[in-house]
Design a protein around this motif. Structure first.
Motif, PDB file in Angstrom:
ATOM      1  N   LEU A 197       0.833  -1.202   0.000  1.00 25.04           N
ATOM      2  CA  LEU A 197       0.000   0.000   0.000  1.00 25.04           C
ATOM      3  C   LEU A 197       0.870   1.255   0.000  1.00 25.04           C
ATOM      4  N   ARG A 198       1.942   1.246   0.778  1.00 26.44           N
ATOM      5  CA  ARG A 198       2.851   2.395   0.857  1.00 26.44           C
ATOM      6  C   ARG A 198       3.493   2.659  -0.510  1.00 26.44           C
ATOM      7  N   LYS A 199       3.960   1.599  -1.154  1.00 28.58           N
ATOM      8  CA  LYS A 199       4.585   1.744  -2.464  1.00 28.58           C
ATOM      9  C   LYS A 199       3.592   2.287  -3.488  1.00 28.58           C
ATOM     10  N   ARG A 200       2.388   1.727  -3.497  1.00 29.23           N
ATOM     11  CA  ARG A 200       1.356   2.174  -4.438  1.00 29.23           C
ATOM     12  C   ARG A 200       0.941   3.623  -4.142  1.00 29.23           C
ATOM     13  N   ALA A 201       0.810   3.964  -2.870  1.00 27.43           N
ATOM     14  CA  ALA A 201       0.420   5.326  -2.484  1.00 27.43           C
ATOM     15  C   ALA A 201       1.475   6.332  -2.927  1.00 27.43           C
ATOM     16  N   LEU A 202       2.756   5.999  -2.758  1.00 22.22           N
ATOM     17  CA  LEU A 202       3.830   6.900  -3.186  1.00 22.22           C
ATOM     18  C   LEU A 202       3.830   7.075  -4.701  1.00 22.22           C
ATOM     19  N   GLN A 203       3.578   5.983  -5.430  1.00 26.22           N
ATOM     20  CA  GLN A 203       3.508   6.084  -6.887  1.00 26.22           C
ATOM     21  C   GLN A 203       2.341   6.976  -7.310  1.00 26.22           C
ATOM     22  N   HIS A 204       1.193   6.778  -6.696  1.00 27.53           N
ATOM     23  CA  HIS A 204       0.018   7.587  -7.035  1.00 27.53           C
ATOM     24  C   HIS A 204       0.220   9.048  -6.633  1.00 27.53           C
ATOM     25  N   PHE A 205       0.845   9.264  -5.480  1.00 27.02           N
ATOM     26  CA  PHE A 205       1.121  10.637  -5.047  1.00 27.02           C
ATOM     27  C   PHE A 205       2.052  11.328  -6.045  1.00 27.02           C
ATOM     28  N   GLU A 206       3.095  10.642  -6.451  1.00 24.38           N
ATOM     29  CA  GLU A 206       4.053  11.226  -7.397  1.00 24.38           C
ATOM     30  C   GLU A 206       3.358  11.584  -8.708  1.00 24.38           C
ATOM     31  N   LEU A 207       2.493  10.718  -9.171  1.00 28.50           N
ATOM     32  CA  LEU A 207       1.753  10.988 -10.406  1.00 28.50           C
ATOM     33  C   LEU A 207       0.821  12.200 -10.225  1.00 28.50           C
TER      34      LEU A 207
END
Length: 133
Positions: free
Chosen positions: A115-125
């Motif tokens: 979840l942390r990895k996915r959240a960081l990717q979505h935040f960056e986008l």
């Protein structure tokens, strides 16, 4: 614009929030000092008044930049799914340890890291736009 890692951007949120309050406090101090000097009405205060106004202009610019940075981070967080946003806010903005976040979100360790990895990717986008921007 230099592209920073999402972790750096989110970690800076606490610094921005503290800076915003510090700037506001300094601006209040300047307003008080300015009023006091004006009420004294002496000519020798003109140089001090000018210095206060100059400092106030600089602080206003810093305040604007700080509020802009906070707004940009919040806009990127606002478009994330609730669980991702909450995880990022707890970890980076509030500084909560991973175990506390897992307990709060009622998730296992492996789910936390996914979840942390996915959240960081979505935040960056959300923050930068397209991956190539």
């Amino acid at each position: 614009m230099e592209r920073k890692a999402p972790e750096q951007i989110l970690s800076a949120m606490r610094i921005h929030m503290a800076a915003k309050e510090n700037i506001r406090s300094q601006m209040e101090d300047i307003a008080f000092a300015y009023t006091r000097l004006l009420s004294e009405g002496r000519e020798e205060n003109e140089e001090q008044l000018s210095a206060l106004l100059s400092r106030q202009r600089a602080l206003s610019q810093q305040h604007f930049s700080t509020v802009l940075a906070i707004t940009r981070i919040n806009r990127a967080l606002d478009v994330l799914p609730e669980q991702e946003r909450l995880l990022l806010e707890l970890v980076f903005c509030d500084g909560c340890p991973a175990l506390d976040v897992m307990e709060e979100l009622v998730i296992e360790k492996s789910s936390y890291y996914r979840l942390r990895k996915r959240a960081l990717q979505h935040f960056e986008l959300a923050y930068y736009g397209s991956p190539d921007a």
